[in-house]
Design a protein around this motif. Structure first.
Motif, PDB file in Angstrom:
ATOM      1  N   ASP A  30       0.826  -1.211   0.000  1.00 60.46           N
ATOM      2  CA  ASP A  30       0.000   0.000   0.000  1.00 60.46           C
ATOM      3  C   ASP A  30       0.859   1.260   0.000  1.00 60.46           C
ATOM      4  O   ASP A  30       0.558   2.232  -0.706  1.00 60.46           O
ATOM      5  CB  ASP A  30      -0.926   0.008   1.216  1.00 60.46           C
ATOM      6  N   LEU A  31       1.924   1.257   0.786  1.00 60.48           N
ATOM      7  CA  LEU A  31       2.803   2.428   0.846  1.00 60.48           C
ATOM      8  C   LEU A  31       3.550   2.610  -0.474  1.00 60.48           C
ATOM      9  O   LEU A  31       3.682   3.730  -0.978  1.00 60.48           O
ATOM     10  CB  LEU A  31       3.789   2.287   1.998  1.00 60.48           C
ATOM     11  N   ALA A  32       4.037   1.504  -1.042  1.00 56.60           N
ATOM     12  CA  ALA A  32       4.773   1.591  -2.310  1.00 56.60           C
ATOM     13  C   ALA A  32       3.888   2.162  -3.410  1.00 56.60           C
ATOM     14  O   ALA A  32       4.351   2.930  -4.263  1.00 56.60           O
ATOM     15  CB  ALA A  32       5.296   0.217  -2.700  1.00 56.60           C
ATOM     16  N   ALA A  33       2.601   1.815  -3.388  1.00 58.10           N
ATOM     17  CA  ALA A  33       1.675   2.290  -4.425  1.00 58.10           C
ATOM     18  C   ALA A  33       1.453   3.796  -4.358  1.00 58.10           C
ATOM     19  O   ALA A  33       1.083   4.420  -5.358  1.00 58.10           O
ATOM     20  CB  ALA A  33       0.341   1.563  -4.300  1.00 58.10           C
ATOM     21  N   LEU A  34       1.696   4.395  -3.184  1.00 60.46           N
ATOM     22  CA  LEU A  34       1.503   5.840  -3.032  1.00 60.46           C
ATOM     23  C   LEU A  34       2.608   6.641  -3.703  1.00 60.46           C
ATOM     24  O   LEU A  34       2.452   7.836  -3.945  1.00 60.46           O
ATOM     25  CB  LEU A  34       1.433   6.210  -1.544  1.00 60.46           C
ATOM     26  N   GLY A  35       3.742   6.003  -3.996  1.00 62.45           N
ATOM     27  CA  GLY A  35       4.844   6.711  -4.621  1.00 62.45           C
ATOM     28  C   GLY A  35       5.618   7.542  -3.630  1.00 62.45           C
ATOM     29  O   GLY A  35       5.319   7.575  -2.440  1.00 62.45           O
TER      30      GLY A  35
ATOM     31  N   PRO B 117       7.299   2.066  -7.462  1.00 67.77           N
ATOM     32  CA  PRO B 117       8.083   0.866  -7.766  1.00 67.77           C
ATOM     33  C   PRO B 117       7.211  -0.277  -8.269  1.00 67.77           C
ATOM     34  O   PRO B 117       5.976  -0.214  -8.191  1.00 67.77           O
ATOM     35  CB  PRO B 117       8.711   0.506  -6.412  1.00 67.77           C
ATOM     36  N   LEU B 118       7.841  -1.314  -8.759  1.00 66.59           N
ATOM     37  CA  LEU B 118       7.153  -2.555  -9.105  1.00 66.59           C
ATOM     38  C   LEU B 118       7.398  -3.539  -7.967  1.00 66.59           C
ATOM     39  O   LEU B 118       8.548  -3.822  -7.624  1.00 66.59           O
ATOM     40  CB  LEU B 118       7.674  -3.121 -10.429  1.00 66.59           C
ATOM     41  N   VAL B 119       6.344  -4.041  -7.372  1.00 62.97           N
ATOM     42  CA  VAL B 119       6.461  -5.031  -6.301  1.00 62.97           C
ATOM     43  C   VAL B 119       6.383  -6.417  -6.927  1.00 62.97           C
ATOM     44  O   VAL B 119       5.363  -6.788  -7.524  1.00 62.97           O
ATOM     45  CB  VAL B 119       5.348  -4.854  -5.247  1.00 62.97           C
ATOM     46  N   VAL B 120       7.477  -7.163  -6.830  1.00 67.18           N
ATOM     47  CA  VAL B 120       7.548  -8.496  -7.437  1.00 67.18           C
ATOM     48  C   VAL B 120       6.753  -9.492  -6.593  1.00 67.18           C
ATOM     49  O   VAL B 120       6.898  -9.542  -5.367  1.00 67.18           O
ATOM     50  CB  VAL B 120       9.013  -8.954  -7.570  1.00 67.18           C
ATOM     51  N   ASP B 121       5.927 -10.262  -7.243  1.00 72.65           N
ATOM     52  CA  ASP B 121       5.112 -11.276  -6.566  1.00 72.65           C
ATOM     53  C   ASP B 121       5.997 -12.483  -6.244  1.00 72.65           C
ATOM     54  O   ASP B 121       6.170 -13.389  -7.063  1.00 72.65           O
ATOM     55  CB  ASP B 121       3.945 -11.692  -7.458  1.00 72.65           C
TER      56      ASP B 121
END
Length: 700
Positions: free
Chosen positions: A294-299, A313-317
């Motif tokens: 959620d935090l990464a999606a905020l930029g 960023p891109l969060v790798v699954d």
């Protein structure tokens, strides 16, 4: 005077003995370098500093007030005097009469060159008005994590007041530029006792009328913020606590070595990228946390962070509790394509009629739970610095998330900075990339004369280089020498025995983690031996074949695995010998092994062609200067074979050549460069003799 404190506190490094006798502009430089020496104050290239100095006008000889301010694109930690722009303060104030409002913001930048003092060629930055209109002699603008954590909080104004009272003010988000400069001036006039201001989602401005006070005010404000956060966050679980376990270090590097070449291949279709891997504690805490997605999606919030790390960023699954690298690799392309589509949608939502065309839609930052952070950029230094900026963003999110609600830049504001016409103009002024920019090369026998010369040729053209050699001492000297000339970011070394499968595989795995993959493979490891056939022992025969044939096979086999994983082609260069084509008396083991090299290269050219992997051969002859194989017995043996002494051997080889010229390591390096560069993009399976002419070695 600022109290010196241990641990997380910043300490004053100001030395009156050094500063005494300096001019105000020299004190500005001194202060800037001190601030930039600590990444807790600001990151590489981030922030700017200024001083208003009385100078003598070169035309009128009158004393005039001149603004010295960090020029566009500089770094306060490494800046020199020529890194500052200089502008007449009187003319900067005159610009106020030309300002037509926020909608005409960008045109004000075009007026700055008209304010230049003493024909200074250093371009002024967009932040120049922010410094000019603060009515204090010295001004600092930095981006410390502790301050940006306040600035990026939902209630940043209230937090600023709670921590600093009226000593440090607060201004709402405003894109850097002329209007923000006027805001700062207005704030200073209305708050004459304030020592600085926090800019929402941006950073810190501080000021004073002497250089030391300004410097130590900056440190004091940062330290107070650090102390406040330590008090407020003591015992608080960061980012909602751990969700994913952290893998052991060797496992983290194994996963990174598998993922990085695959990612690199997917994002290097238009231009080659270089990777960087970071698994420091701050990164591991974040990538394994419950609230990380959620935090990464905020930029990111601070513009300096955002420009280095992209919108998000891109969060790798990847699940470190049940690590399945093969499944992750199978799904990786879908993740990359989804990111590209999301970025394209962001561009379409936010673009203006005059926006530049969409740039590279690939992510810069890749977060892998339990493993760490991967960053890719045009070169190693930029990839590393992008990672450092995202670590700053992590620190900001940690603080803001713990005491308030973290907020990234609004999407439209982020776009308007990323695609700012002034930023686009700066990008267009960048020099043309060098011919091997973004490439990664490995050179075996890298500590020898030919290996060093080849590595230097590649580094000079923008490539990253891994030096591989079995001689640890010579390898360290070679790495240090090249690092001093081309920067430590671009050079790595690995002790490697080319006859060991494990050593070769480990070297490629390390290269994948250090740079993201490989593009150019120069097989140059070598020995030389001389003996009549009846004196050639099985040990001598096997040693030649092991290093010069089997060793080249092992290096090539691992290279093909990595090159195919990337899927973007590559170039392999075998440094063989004239002796691989032309027989030589008393060297049957050496000549046979070299012939084996050449034929192996031909076979690999056939296998590599469908994958865009080119394989070519460079045949040197009699490279005596700087070559380690000509040390000791080999030199003595060849001199004896031709009935001369050591001093006469080079002359013997020169005179026997058609061109009567000596062959140097740099000559071989030039041939290796030709086969690595795009100039030979349509050449594979070829042999290039660099021997000053030897009719016996003519290929046809």
């Amino acid at each position: 005077m600022l109290k010196k404190a241990a641990g997380t506190r910043l300490e004053s490094l100001w030395d009156d003995a050094k500063a005494d006798g300096m001019s105000e502009s020299e004190k500005l430089l001194y202060r800037s370098n001190l601030l930039g020496s600590d990444m807790r104050v600001t990151n590489y290239g981030g922030g700017n500093t200024s001083a208003k100095v009385i100078e003598r006008d070169p035309l009128t000889s009158d004393e005039v007030e001149v603004l010295w301010v960090k020029g566009s694109g500089g770094d306060i930690g490494t800046i020199k005097m020529d890194g500052f722009a200089t502008l007449y303060m009187e003319k900067l104030h005159a610009l106020k009469d030309l300002y037509r409002g926020p909608e005409h913001e960008d045109e004000m930048v075009g007026y700055l060159p008209h304010c230049t003092f003493n024909l200074n060629p250093r371009a002024a930055s967009i932040d120049t008005p922010l410094h000019a209109y603060v009515p204090r002699t010295h001004v600092d603008h930095v981006h410390p994590d502790a301050i940006i954590a306040i600035a990026a909080s939902a209630n940043s104004k209230e937090l600023t007041q709670e921590i600093f009272g009226d000593e440090i003010g607060w201004l709402p988000w405003k894109r850097p530029g002329y209007e923000l400069g006027l805001w700062l001036e207005d704030f200073c006039k209305k708050n004459p006792d304030a020592k600085g201001v926090v800019l929402e989602s941006h950073g810190l401005f501080t000021w004073a009328d002497d250089a030391r006070t300004c410097y130590e005010t900056t440190l004091d404000v940062i330290n107070r913020a650090i102390e406040w956060f330590e008090t407020k966050t003591d015992g608080v679980s960061a980012f909602g606590g751990e969700k994913h376990p952290t893998l052991p270090e060797d496992e983290r590097r194994r996963v990174a070595a598998a993922l990085m070449p695959a990612i690199r291949g997917m994002i290097s279709e238009d231009s080659h990228k270089v990777g960087h891997f970071d698994d420091q504690d701050a990164v591991l805490e974040f990538v394994g946390a419950t609230d990380m997605p959620d935090l990464a999606a905020l930029g990111t919030s601070c513009p300096d962070h955002f420009l280095r790390t992209k919108i998000r960023p891109l969060v790798v699954d990847f699940d470190p509790a049940n690590p399945d690298i093969d499944t992750t690799l199978d799904n990786l392309r879908g993740m990359v394509e989804a990111y590209r589509a999301d970025y394209a949608a962001y561009y379409e939502r936010c673009k203006h009629s005059d926006s530049p065309a969409m740039r590279d839609p690939n992510a810069v930052v890749y977060l892998v739970p339990g493993v760490g952070m991967i960053t890719f950029a045009k070169d190693k230094a930029t990839a590393r610095i992008s990672g450092e900026f995202y670590v700053n963003a992590i620190n900001v999110m940690r603080g803001a998330h713990a005491v308030s609600e973290y907020r990234g830049l609004p999407e439209q504001e982020a776009f308007d900075i990323e695609y700012w016409l002034l930023e686009e103009a700066k990008l267009q002024r960048m020099p043309k990339p060098k011919s091997l920019a973004g490439r990664v090369a490995i050179v075996t026998g890298g500590a020898g004369g030919i290996g060093m010369a080849t590595a230097e040729r590649y580094l000079g053209e923008g490539s990253c280089v891994v030096l591989a050699d079995i001689d640890a001492g010579a390898l360290e000297q070679a790495r240090d020498a090249l690092s001093q000339r081309y920067g430590a970011d671009a050079v790595r070394s690995v002790e490697m025995n080319v006859t060991s499968e494990d050593a070769v595989a480990a070297a490629y795995a390390r290269m994948a983690v250090e740079f993201g993959g490989v593009d150019i493979v120069v097989s140059n490891a070598g020995i030389a031996s001389s003996a009549k056939i009846e004196d050639t022992t099985l040990e001598l025969w096997d040693r030649n074949m092991s290093i010069l044939s089997t060793g080249y096979f092992l290096v090539a086999r691992e290279a093909f695995k990595l090159l195919k994983a990337q899927g973007i082609g590559g170039s392999m260069v075998f440094v063989a010998s004239k002796n691989g084509l032309a027989a030589s008396p008393g060297a049957s083991a050496y000549c046979t092994a070299k012939a084996s090299e050449i034929h192996l290269a031909r076979c690999l050219a056939l296998e590599g062609a469908p994958e865009g992997i080119r394989v070519n051969v460079v045949n040197p002859d009699a490279v005596l200067r700087g070559s380690r194989i000509w040390e000791g017995e080999w030199l003595e043996q060849r001199a004896a074979t031709y009935g001369t002494d050591k001093a006469g051997l080079e002359e013997h080889y020169r005179q026997r050549s058609l061109l009567k010229r000596s062959v140097l390591p740099e000559d071989i390096a030039e041939a290796c460069y030709f086969f690595a560069a795009e100039t030979s993009a349509k050449s594979t399976g070829n042999i290039l003799n660099v021997d000053a002419g030897n009719v016996q070695a003519f290929t046809r």
